[in-house]
Motif scaffolding. Structure first.
Motif, PDB file in Angstrom:
ATOM      1  N   LEU A  85       0.866  -1.094   0.193  1.00 30.69           N
ATOM      2  CA  LEU A  85       0.151  -0.001   0.201  1.00 30.69           C
ATOM      3  C   LEU A  85       0.651   1.366   0.089  1.00 30.69           C
ATOM      4  O   LEU A  85       0.379   2.255  -0.558  1.00 30.69           O
ATOM      5  CB  LEU A  85      -1.174   0.178   1.440  1.00 30.69           C
ATOM      6  N   ASP A  86       1.876   1.250   0.717  1.00 36.52           N
ATOM      7  CA  ASP A  86       2.882   2.399   0.667  1.00 36.52           C
ATOM      8  C   ASP A  86       3.284   2.533  -0.978  1.00 36.52           C
ATOM      9  O   ASP A  86       3.459   3.675  -1.410  1.00 36.52           O
ATOM     10  CB  ASP A  86       4.215   1.970   1.455  1.00 36.52           C
ATOM     11  N   CYS A  87       3.630   1.468  -1.340  1.00 38.08           N
ATOM     12  CA  CYS A  87       4.065   1.348  -2.959  1.00 38.08           C
ATOM     13  C   CYS A  87       3.010   2.077  -3.976  1.00 38.08           C
ATOM     14  O   CYS A  87       3.206   2.882  -4.695  1.00 38.08           O
ATOM     15  CB  CYS A  87       4.507   0.185  -3.483  1.00 38.08           C
ATOM     16  N   LEU A  88       1.674   1.628  -3.560  1.00 36.03           N
ATOM     17  CA  LEU A  88       0.521   2.186  -4.416  1.00 36.03           C
ATOM     18  C   LEU A  88       0.409   3.600  -4.110  1.00 36.03           C
ATOM     19  O   LEU A  88       0.049   4.535  -5.034  1.00 36.03           O
ATOM     20  CB  LEU A  88      -0.642   1.409  -3.904  1.00 36.03           C
ATOM     21  N   ALA A  89       0.616   4.243  -2.818  1.00 38.58           N
ATOM     22  CA  ALA A  89       0.485   5.422  -2.671  1.00 38.58           C
ATOM     23  C   ALA A  89       1.831   6.183  -3.734  1.00 38.58           C
ATOM     24  O   ALA A  89       1.311   7.257  -4.126  1.00 38.58           O
ATOM     25  CB  ALA A  89       0.792   5.914  -1.165  1.00 38.58           C
ATOM     26  N   SER A  90       2.772   5.845  -3.539  1.00 38.84           N
ATOM     27  CA  SER A  90       3.935   6.419  -4.458  1.00 38.84           C
ATOM     28  C   SER A  90       3.309   6.412  -5.940  1.00 38.84           C
ATOM     29  O   SER A  90       3.544   7.377  -6.510  1.00 38.84           O
ATOM     30  CB  SER A  90       5.308   5.337  -4.217  1.00 38.84           C
ATOM     31  N   PHE A  91       2.711   5.247  -6.422  1.00 39.55           N
ATOM     32  CA  PHE A  91       2.242   5.266  -7.829  1.00 39.55           C
ATOM     33  C   PHE A  91       1.409   6.485  -8.043  1.00 39.55           C
ATOM     34  O   PHE A  91       1.143   6.985  -9.097  1.00 39.55           O
ATOM     35  CB  PHE A  91       1.713   3.665  -7.956  1.00 39.55           C
ATOM     36  N   ALA A  92       0.393   6.498  -7.167  1.00 35.95           N
ATOM     37  CA  ALA A  92      -0.541   7.635  -7.398  1.00 35.95           C
ATOM     38  C   ALA A  92       0.202   8.873  -7.412  1.00 35.95           C
ATOM     39  O   ALA A  92      -0.540   9.741  -8.251  1.00 35.95           O
ATOM     40  CB  ALA A  92      -1.643   7.420  -6.211  1.00 35.95           C
ATOM     41  N   LEU A  93       0.939   9.275  -6.421  1.00 35.89           N
ATOM     42  CA  LEU A  93       1.524  10.580  -6.863  1.00 35.89           C
ATOM     43  C   LEU A  93       2.375  10.832  -8.013  1.00 35.89           C
ATOM     44  O   LEU A  93       2.283  11.737  -8.480  1.00 35.89           O
ATOM     45  CB  LEU A  93       2.678  10.776  -5.494  1.00 35.89           C
ATOM     46  N   LEU A  94       2.964   9.611  -8.436  1.00 37.56           N
ATOM     47  CA  LEU A  94       3.673   9.700  -9.738  1.00 37.56           C
ATOM     48  C   LEU A  94       2.696   9.809 -10.678  1.00 37.56           C
ATOM     49  O   LEU A  94       2.958  10.706 -11.648  1.00 37.56           O
ATOM     50  CB  LEU A  94       4.617   8.336  -9.799  1.00 37.56           C
ATOM     51  N   LEU A  95       1.427   9.239 -10.810  1.00 39.24           N
ATOM     52  CA  LEU A  95       0.525   9.408 -11.933  1.00 39.24           C
ATOM     53  C   LEU A  95      -0.102  10.793 -11.910  1.00 39.24           C
ATOM     54  O   LEU A  95      -0.043  11.420 -13.060  1.00 39.24           O
ATOM     55  CB  LEU A  95      -0.550   8.444 -11.389  1.00 39.24           C
ATOM     56  N   VAL A 140       7.977   6.809  -0.936  1.00 33.17           N
ATOM     57  CA  VAL A 140       7.020   7.905  -1.137  1.00 33.17           C
ATOM     58  C   VAL A 140       7.578   9.290  -0.983  1.00 33.17           C
ATOM     59  O   VAL A 140       7.092  10.301  -1.656  1.00 33.17           O
ATOM     60  CB  VAL A 140       5.688   7.629  -0.214  1.00 33.17           C
ATOM     61  N   ALA A 141       8.508   9.384  -0.087  1.00 34.53           N
ATOM     62  CA  ALA A 141       9.224  10.636   0.103  1.00 34.53           C
ATOM     63  C   ALA A 141       9.615  11.352  -1.202  1.00 34.53           C
ATOM     64  O   ALA A 141       9.576  12.509  -1.444  1.00 34.53           O
ATOM     65  CB  ALA A 141      10.305  10.399   0.973  1.00 34.53           C
ATOM     66  N   VAL A 142      10.195  10.366  -2.142  1.00 35.80           N
ATOM     67  CA  VAL A 142      10.691  11.124  -3.360  1.00 35.80           C
ATOM     68  C   VAL A 142       9.551  11.734  -4.272  1.00 35.80           C
ATOM     69  O   VAL A 142       9.537  12.718  -4.847  1.00 35.80           O
ATOM     70  CB  VAL A 142      11.444   9.795  -4.055  1.00 35.80           C
ATOM     71  N   PHE A 143       8.497  11.000  -4.273  1.00 41.81           N
ATOM     72  CA  PHE A 143       7.393  11.379  -5.075  1.00 41.81           C
ATOM     73  C   PHE A 143       6.505  12.692  -4.713  1.00 41.81           C
ATOM     74  O   PHE A 143       6.054  13.485  -5.384  1.00 41.81           O
ATOM     75  CB  PHE A 143       6.334  10.271  -5.533  1.00 41.81           C
ATOM     76  N   ALA A 173       5.213  23.428  -2.811  1.00 41.61           N
ATOM     77  CA  ALA A 173       6.735  23.211  -2.818  1.00 41.61           C
ATOM     78  C   ALA A 173       7.426  22.966  -1.283  1.00 41.61           C
ATOM     79  O   ALA A 173       8.147  22.195  -1.155  1.00 41.61           O
ATOM     80  CB  ALA A 173       7.279  24.502  -3.456  1.00 41.61           C
ATOM     81  N   SER A 174       6.565  23.479  -0.326  1.00 38.64           N
ATOM     82  CA  SER A 174       7.029  23.360   0.962  1.00 38.64           C
ATOM     83  C   SER A 174       6.523  22.097   1.414  1.00 38.64           C
ATOM     84  O   SER A 174       7.295  21.283   2.183  1.00 38.64           O
ATOM     85  CB  SER A 174       6.217  24.442   1.885  1.00 38.64           C
ATOM     86  N   VAL A 175       5.368  21.570   0.933  1.00 38.57           N
ATOM     87  CA  VAL A 175       5.256  20.088   1.419  1.00 38.57           C
ATOM     88  C   VAL A 175       6.131  19.068   0.541  1.00 38.57           C
ATOM     89  O   VAL A 175       6.367  18.211   1.153  1.00 38.57           O
ATOM     90  CB  VAL A 175       3.615  19.703   0.789  1.00 38.57           C
ATOM     91  N   GLY A 176       6.729  19.693  -0.705  1.00 42.45           N
ATOM     92  CA  GLY A 176       7.570  18.582  -1.270  1.00 42.45           C
ATOM     93  C   GLY A 176       8.922  18.551  -0.478  1.00 42.45           C
ATOM     94  O   GLY A 176       9.642  17.713  -0.202  1.00 42.45           O
ATOM     95  N   VAL A 177       9.385  19.838   0.156  1.00 39.04           N
ATOM     96  CA  VAL A 177      10.495  19.868   0.945  1.00 39.04           C
ATOM     97  C   VAL A 177      10.402  18.728   2.392  1.00 39.04           C
ATOM     98  O   VAL A 177      11.100  18.181   2.577  1.00 39.04           O
ATOM     99  CB  VAL A 177      10.871  21.186   1.469  1.00 39.04           C
ATOM    100  N   LEU A 178       8.838  18.611   2.694  1.00 38.79           N
ATOM    101  CA  LEU A 178       8.839  18.153   3.988  1.00 38.79           C
ATOM    102  C   LEU A 178       8.647  16.469   3.499  1.00 38.79           C
ATOM    103  O   LEU A 178       8.564  15.656   4.482  1.00 38.79           O
ATOM    104  CB  LEU A 178       7.423  18.363   4.682  1.00 38.79           C
ATOM    105  N   GLY A 179       8.600  16.160   2.331  1.00 41.97           N
ATOM    106  CA  GLY A 179       8.879  14.883   1.761  1.00 41.97           C
ATOM    107  C   GLY A 179      10.210  14.393   1.673  1.00 41.97           C
ATOM    108  O   GLY A 179      10.707  13.593   2.009  1.00 41.97           O
ATOM    109  N   PHE A 180      10.869  15.093   0.715  1.00 41.05           N
ATOM    110  CA  PHE A 180      12.312  15.294   0.564  1.00 41.05           C
ATOM    111  C   PHE A 180      12.909  16.516   0.342  1.00 41.05           C
ATOM    112  O   PHE A 180      12.594  17.283  -0.403  1.00 41.05           O
ATOM    113  CB  PHE A 180      12.676  14.362  -0.729  1.00 41.05           C
ATOM    114  N   SER A 181      13.939  16.905   1.134  1.00 42.49           N
ATOM    115  CA  SER A 181      14.607  18.337   1.275  1.00 42.49           C
ATOM    116  C   SER A 181      15.041  18.916  -0.072  1.00 42.49           C
ATOM    117  O   SER A 181      15.274  19.838  -0.222  1.00 42.49           O
ATOM    118  CB  SER A 181      15.490  18.564   2.489  1.00 42.49           C
ATOM    119  N   THR A 182      15.450  17.925  -0.904  1.00 40.53           N
ATOM    120  CA  THR A 182      15.993  18.321  -2.207  1.00 40.53           C
ATOM    121  C   THR A 182      15.022  19.320  -3.000  1.00 40.53           C
ATOM    122  O   THR A 182      15.475  20.327  -3.819  1.00 40.53           O
ATOM    123  CB  THR A 182      16.119  16.865  -3.216  1.00 40.53           C
TER     124      THR A 182
END
Length: 441
Positions: A85-95, A140-143, A173-182
């Protein structure tokens, strides 16, 4: 107005279906490597003490993962500790990210991409290289990171930019930083887009820039606490440049790493030439995506190159970041040079055609790597389940690296809650691990 032909959406669906199938078939079977850090947070969440856990802390002195932790806590609870389910969440974000990128490709009449080249952009957006992150729930942090940046760029490059849209871009963008600071790399890009927006006055540009500056200061202050705790030094200029070129080139040439920095240098040079010779507002979203990818490479180099060397840039998870650079470069070349027929026929179209060959080869290579990693991970899970609590230290080291000691203690919590791999019998897990490891050979 966005115009995307129906056949492009059909290709989108086909590529997405293939990625989803690969993600579900090759997802990692339990919390491995950094993912095990979630266990004490999950226990703290269940005990009502989440605020005093590592949830809000800077991870390993360099990254904020708060948004990723929040998603993983929810998916872990909902799935009963099953990483799929973690992986499915990543896929949804990528989609969602791929949809945003596709809309960028069809947004402006003067910069619309169509035909076979739109399919090339689709391949980059839904490239098999993403499997390296899709198969590992922790990523999921990356996506969260890349979607935050891409959505912000899409909002800031619309013909009309209101304060509401600008604030939404800052929030994403700020939420993105809270996923992965890149995703901090998106902030100077955003300021550049605000400064270059063709329909804003000087006063409006200054007003829209203020929220970006305030958010950047707050996020950097938060990160500086964790960075100060671990210290570290910055790499030299030569090391930084080579790391950046490897990082970017690895997005299309991880199979042939010697060619990676060459590809990156060619892309940077040709993009600079296109911006100088064929400047038009339609180039802005494409150059912004390139700049974001370049910023990600630079930030990673500053944090990793000195300690790990320039070859570290070929870590598989970085492909999801560097793919933004190549999506932007491909679009920039098409928008800038498609109507310049002599130049298009002489060098732009052949260069893009060779890039497509590299993308396809890279995709096959990284899909094979994802399958092999799944096989090894199945073997780790089977060995841990069969031997617990006396797991071979070599197995723990392979599964968790320097976290092996702490991870062994966290396995008890997984077992108590019946989370993977303790939701199956040792015999069944052993057969599964042997079968997967055999197929990965």
């Amino acid at each position: 107005m966005t115009t995307i032909p129906g056949r492009a959406w059909m290709a989108f669906a086909a590529l997405a279906a293939l990625l989803l199938a690969g993600t579900m078939a090759w997802h990692l079977p339990m919390m491995l490597w950094d993912h095990i850090d979630l266990v004490p947070m999950y226990e703290a969440w269940q005990d009502g003490t989440l605020a005093s856990s590592a949830f809000w802390q800077v991870h390993d002195g360099s990254h904020l993962h708060v948004a990723a932790y929040a998603v993983l806590l929810a998916t872990t609870w909902a799935s009963g500790g099953q990483p799929w389910l973690d992986c499915l969440a990543s896929f949804a974000l990528l989609l969602v990210q791929a949809v945003v990128l596709l809309r960028i490709a069809g947004a402006a009449p003067s910069g619309r991409i169509q035909g076979v080249w739109l399919m090339v952009l689709l391949l980059i957006a839904l490239h098999p290289g993403h499997l390296a992150n899709l198969q590992w729930g922790w990523q999921v942090a990356v996506f969260i990171s890349t979607l935050g940046a891409v959505a912000a760029i899409a909002l800031l490059t619309r013909p009309g930019l209101s304060m509401a849209a600008n604030l939404l871009a800052v929030a994403l963008a700020s939420v993105g930083v809270l996923g992965f600071s890149t995703t901090l790399a998106a902030f100077p890009v955003a300021l550049g887009l605000v400064a270059l927006h063709p329909r804003l006055s000087h006063g409006q540009r200054l007003l829209l820039a203020l929220p970006w500056l305030a958010a950047a200061v707050a996020l950097l202050a938060w990160l500086s606490v964790g960075r100060a705790a671990v210290g570290g030094t910055f790499p030299g200029l030569g090391t930084t440049v080579l790391y950046v070129l490897n990082y970017l080139g690895g997005g299309v040439s991880r199979l042939a790493t010697a060619a990676a920095p060459v590809w990156a240098a060619i892309a940077l040079a040709t993009a600079g030439w296109a911006a100088a010779r064929r400047w038009q507002p339609a180039l802005l979203p494409w150059l912004a995506l390139m700049a974001f990818g370049l910023g990600c490479a630079l930030l990673t180099a500053l944090g990793r190159a000195d300690a790990h060397g320039t070859d570290h840039a070929f870590v598989t998870r970085y492909v999801s970041f560097s793919s933004m650079f190549w999506f932007g470069w491909t679009g920039a070349m098409l928008v800038a040079w498609r109507e310049a027929q002599p130049a298009w026929r002489r060098w732009v179209r052949p260069l893009l055609s060779v890039l497509l060959v590299f993308l396809l080869a890279n995709g096959v290579h990284m899909a094979k790597q994802a399958r092999q990693l799944h096989g090894r991970a199945e073997g780790h899970a089977a060995q841990i389940l069969a031997a617990y609590p006396d797991v071979d230290p070599a197995v723990m080291d392979a599964a968790y690296g320097w976290r092996a000691g702490a991870a062994h203690g966290h396995l008890a919590a997984l077992r108590e809650r019946g989370f993977a791999p303790f939701d199956r019998t040792p015999a069944a897990a052993d057969r599964s691990g042997q079968d997967e490891a055999g197929r990965a050979q």
